[in-house]
Motif scaffolding. Structure first.
Motif, PDB file in Angstrom:
ATOM      1  N   LYS A   1       6.228   3.546   3.121  1.00  0.00           N
ATOM      2  CA  LYS A   1       5.250   4.424   3.767  1.00  0.00           C
ATOM      3  C   LYS A   1       4.674   5.456   2.804  1.00  0.00           C
ATOM      4  N   ALA A   2       5.505   5.956   1.895  1.00  0.00           N
ATOM      5  CA  ALA A   2       5.036   6.980   0.948  1.00  0.00           C
ATOM      6  C   ALA A   2       3.827   6.490   0.164  1.00  0.00           C
ATOM      7  N   HIS A   3       3.843   5.216  -0.206  1.00  0.00           N
ATOM      8  CA  HIS A   3       2.708   4.655  -0.943  1.00  0.00           C
ATOM      9  C   HIS A   3       1.507   4.482  -0.021  1.00  0.00           C
ATOM     10  N   HIS A   4       1.741   4.062   1.216  1.00  0.00           N
ATOM     11  CA  HIS A   4       0.643   3.811   2.144  1.00  0.00           C
ATOM     12  C   HIS A   4       0.090   5.082   2.770  1.00  0.00           C
ATOM     13  N   ASP A   5       0.716   6.205   2.536  1.00  0.00           N
ATOM     14  CA  ASP A   5       0.122   7.464   2.982  1.00  0.00           C
ATOM     15  C   ASP A   5      -1.227   7.685   2.294  1.00  0.00           C
ATOM     16  N   SER A   6      -1.415   7.009   1.163  1.00  0.00           N
ATOM     17  CA  SER A   6      -2.711   7.019   0.477  1.00  0.00           C
ATOM     18  C   SER A   6      -3.540   5.860   1.020  1.00  0.00           C
ATOM     19  N   ILE A   7      -4.163   6.071   2.171  1.00  0.00           N
ATOM     20  CA  ILE A   7      -4.982   5.018   2.778  1.00  0.00           C
ATOM     21  C   ILE A   7      -6.232   4.784   1.936  1.00  0.00           C
ATOM     22  N   THR A   8      -6.857   5.876   1.528  1.00  0.00           N
ATOM     23  CA  THR A   8      -7.958   5.792   0.574  1.00  0.00           C
ATOM     24  C   THR A   8      -7.365   6.087  -0.802  1.00  0.00           C
ATOM     25  N   THR A   9      -7.260   5.067  -1.614  1.00  0.00           N
ATOM     26  CA  THR A   9      -6.531   5.184  -2.873  1.00  0.00           C
ATOM     27  C   THR A   9      -7.394   5.767  -3.984  1.00  0.00           C
ATOM     28  N   SER A  10      -6.730   6.079  -5.086  1.00  0.00           N
ATOM     29  CA  SER A  10      -7.405   6.550  -6.289  1.00  0.00           C
ATOM     30  C   SER A  10      -6.594   6.079  -7.492  1.00  0.00           C
ATOM     31  N   ALA A  11      -7.077   6.360  -8.678  1.00  0.00           N
ATOM     32  CA  ALA A  11      -6.344   5.982  -9.885  1.00  0.00           C
ATOM     33  C   ALA A  11      -4.946   6.593  -9.893  1.00  0.00           C
ATOM     34  N   TRP A  12      -4.798   7.747  -9.252  1.00  0.00           N
ATOM     35  CA  TRP A  12      -3.518   8.461  -9.258  1.00  0.00           C
ATOM     36  C   TRP A  12      -2.503   7.854  -8.288  1.00  0.00           C
ATOM     37  N   THR A  13      -2.957   6.940  -7.425  1.00  0.00           N
ATOM     38  CA  THR A  13      -2.061   6.298  -6.462  1.00  0.00           C
ATOM     39  C   THR A  13      -1.180   5.242  -7.134  1.00  0.00           C
ATOM     40  N   SER A  14      -1.565   4.809  -8.317  1.00  0.00           N
ATOM     41  CA  SER A  14      -0.985   3.616  -8.930  1.00  0.00           C
ATOM     42  C   SER A  14       0.527   3.678  -9.140  1.00  0.00           C
ATOM     43  N   PHE A  15       1.104   4.874  -9.333  1.00  0.00           N
ATOM     44  CA  PHE A  15       2.541   5.017  -9.546  1.00  0.00           C
ATOM     45  C   PHE A  15       3.213   5.803  -8.420  1.00  0.00           C
ATOM     46  N   SER A  16       2.476   6.012  -7.336  1.00  0.00           N
ATOM     47  CA  SER A  16       2.973   6.862  -6.257  1.00  0.00           C
ATOM     48  C   SER A  16       3.837   6.044  -5.300  1.00  0.00           C
ATOM     49  N   PHE A  17       5.147   6.028  -5.550  1.00  0.00           N
ATOM     50  CA  PHE A  17       6.089   5.267  -4.742  1.00  0.00           C
ATOM     51  C   PHE A  17       7.261   6.141  -4.309  1.00  0.00           C
ATOM     52  N   HIS A  18       7.835   5.810  -3.169  1.00  0.00           N
ATOM     53  CA  HIS A  18       9.102   6.411  -2.773  1.00  0.00           C
ATOM     54  C   HIS A  18      10.161   6.011  -3.801  1.00  0.00           C
ATOM     55  N   PRO A  19      11.141   6.878  -4.091  1.00  0.00           N
ATOM     56  CA  PRO A  19      12.165   6.535  -5.098  1.00  0.00           C
ATOM     57  C   PRO A  19      12.868   5.204  -4.857  1.00  0.00           C
ATOM     58  N   ILE A  20      13.111   4.850  -3.593  1.00  0.00           N
ATOM     59  CA  ILE A  20      13.756   3.559  -3.311  1.00  0.00           C
ATOM     60  C   ILE A  20      12.856   2.416  -3.764  1.00  0.00           C
ATOM     61  N   GLU A  21      11.574   2.525  -3.454  1.00  0.00           N
ATOM     62  CA  GLU A  21      10.639   1.487  -3.900  1.00  0.00           C
ATOM     63  C   GLU A  21      10.543   1.457  -5.418  1.00  0.00           C
ATOM     64  N   SER A  22      10.580   2.611  -6.054  1.00  0.00           N
ATOM     65  CA  SER A  22      10.530   2.665  -7.517  1.00  0.00           C
ATOM     66  C   SER A  22      11.700   1.906  -8.136  1.00  0.00           C
ATOM     67  N   VAL A  23      12.893   2.088  -7.556  1.00  0.00           N
ATOM     68  CA  VAL A  23      14.072   1.366  -8.051  1.00  0.00           C
ATOM     69  C   VAL A  23      13.882  -0.134  -7.875  1.00  0.00           C
ATOM     70  N   LEU A  24      13.404  -0.538  -6.707  1.00  0.00           N
ATOM     71  CA  LEU A  24      13.196  -1.960  -6.437  1.00  0.00           C
ATOM     72  C   LEU A  24      12.153  -2.561  -7.376  1.00  0.00           C
ATOM     73  N   GLN A  25      11.167  -1.775  -7.743  1.00  0.00           N
ATOM     74  CA  GLN A  25      10.158  -2.258  -8.675  1.00  0.00           C
ATOM     75  C   GLN A  25      10.671  -2.253 -10.117  1.00  0.00           C
ATOM     76  N   ALA A  26      11.584  -1.336 -10.421  1.00  0.00           N
ATOM     77  CA  ALA A  26      12.057  -1.185 -11.797  1.00  0.00           C
ATOM     78  C   ALA A  26      13.039  -2.265 -12.224  1.00  0.00           C
ATOM     79  N   ILE A  27      13.712  -2.904 -11.274  1.00  0.00           N
ATOM     80  CA  ILE A  27      14.814  -3.791 -11.643  1.00  0.00           C
ATOM     81  C   ILE A  27      14.372  -5.194 -12.038  1.00  0.00           C
ATOM     82  N   VAL A  28      13.169  -5.599 -11.656  1.00  0.00           N
ATOM     83  CA  VAL A  28      12.792  -6.993 -11.861  1.00  0.00           C
ATOM     84  C   VAL A  28      12.669  -7.357 -13.340  1.00  0.00           C
ATOM     85  N   LEU A  29      11.976  -6.535 -14.130  1.00  0.00           N
ATOM     86  CA  LEU A  29      11.816  -6.853 -15.551  1.00  0.00           C
ATOM     87  C   LEU A  29      13.151  -6.866 -16.289  1.00  0.00           C
TER      88      LEU A  29
END
Length: 263
Positions: free
Chosen positions: A138-166
Motif C-alpha cells: 500500500k505504501a507504494h500505491h499511495d502514490s496514485i499519480t506517480t513521479s520520478a521520485w516514486t521509483s524507490f518508494s516502498f514499504h520496508p517489507i517490500e524493499s526486503v522482498l525486492q532486495a533478496i532476488v539478485l
C-alpha cells in the motif's frame, strides 16, 4: 580487497555507508535529472504526454523520498552482505572478464533480467492479495499519480522482498561485477522512467518488435490507477501470457503519443 575483512563491524558499517551513498545518490541523481528535463525544462512539450492528470497528494514528494531513503539503506545492507559472501567465495561473482566469454557476459544479464521479471511479476501479484496489500504494498500505491521520485518508494517489507532476488541469483548464476553494475543501472533508470507519469517513447513503439515487450510510463501508470492490471517490472510478456495487461493500454498509449514520430 582480499586484505580487507568485511566481516569486521567497522568495515561492514563503512561499506554499508558507501553502498547507501551510491544507491541513494543514484536514485536522487536519476530522479532529479528526469524530473528537471520532463517536468521543468520541457514541461510544455511533454505536458500532453502526462498519463494521469490527477494532482499528486499533499506531501507526496517528501513521503516518497523518505521511503526511498529507507529502501536505499536496506539495499545497502544486503549489498554489503553480498560482498562478505563473495569474499568467502560463496557466490558466483567473478572479477576476471576472461573467466567467461563475452557472449556469456551479455547472456548473463539477459538471464538475470528474465529471472527478476518472473520473480517480481508473481511477487507483485501476491502483494495485491487483500490480506497482504495493506501491510506490504500500500505504501507504494499511495502514490496514485506517480513521479520520478516514486521509483524507490516502498514499504520496508517490500524493499526486503525486492532486495533478496539478485543476491539469490548470484549464488547460482556466474556474473561479472560490471554486469551487476549494468543491471542495477537498468533497474534504477527503468523504474524512474516507468513512474515518471509522462510517456517518453515514440508513437507506435507499442507495436515495435522490442517496444511491445517493454514497459513504459503509460503501461505502469495504469497499474497505479487501476490496480488489477500491468504487474510487470521491465517486460510485458507475463502480463500478456497471463492476461493481466490492461485493455486500456493501447488506446491510452496512442492518445498520449499522437504527436510523436513512428519508430
Amino acid at each position: 580487497m582480499d586484505t580487507i575483512d568485511f566481516t569486521q563491524p567497522w568495515t561492514f558499517a563503512q561499506t554499508t555507508l558507501y553502498f547507501f551513498l551510491g544507491i541513494f545518490g543514484r536514485y536522487v541523481l536519476i530522479a532529479a535529472l528526469f524530473h528537471y528535463l520532463f517536468k521543468v525544462k520541457y514541461e510544455a512539450y511533454f505536458q500532453s504526454r502526462e498519463v494521469n492528470q490527477r494532482p499528486r497528494r499533499e506531501g507526496q514528494h517528501w513521503r516518497e523520498v523518505g521511503f526511498s531513503f529507507i529502501t536505499a539503506l536496506i539495499f545497502a545492507f544486503v549489498g554489503t552482505g553480498m560482498v562478505v559472501a563473495w569474499q568467502k567465495e560463496y557466490t558466483q561473482i567473478y572479477t576476471d572478464l576472461h573467466e567467461h566469454s563475452t557472449l556469456w557476459f551479455i547472456v548473463s544479464i539477459l538471464i538475470i533480467l528474465f529471472c527478476h521479471e518472473t520473480y517480481y511479476y508473481w511477487l507483485h501479484r501476491w502483494m495485491h492479495h487483500p490480506k497482504v496489500y495493506k501491510w506490504v504494498h500500500k505504501a507504494h500505491h499511495d502514490s496514485i499519480t506517480t513521479s520520478a521520485w516514486t521509483s524507490f518508494s516502498f514499504h520496508p517489507i517490500e524493499s526486503v522482498l525486492q532486495a533478496i532476488v539478485l543476491p539469490v541469483l548470484l549464488f547460482i548464476i556466474p556474473l561479472h561485477y560490471v554486469a551487476i553494475g549494468i543491471i542495477l543501472l537498468i533497474m534504477t533508470t527503468t523504474s524512474v522512467i516507468n513512474h515518471l507519469n509522462t510517456e517518453l517513447y515514440p508513437r507506435d513503439f507499442h507495436r515495435h518488435w522490442f517496444g511491445k515487450w517493454w514497459i513504459g510510463a503509460t503501461h505502469h501508470s495504469l497499474h497505479h490507477s487501476q490496480f488489477k492490471y500491468n504487474y510487470g517490472l521491465y517486460f510485458t510478456f507475463w502480463d500478456k501470457w497471463i492476461g493481466t495487461e490492461s485493455p486500456d493500454f493501447k488506446k491510452l498509449f496512442e492518445k498520449k503519443t499522437a504527436k510523436g514520430e513512428k519508430v
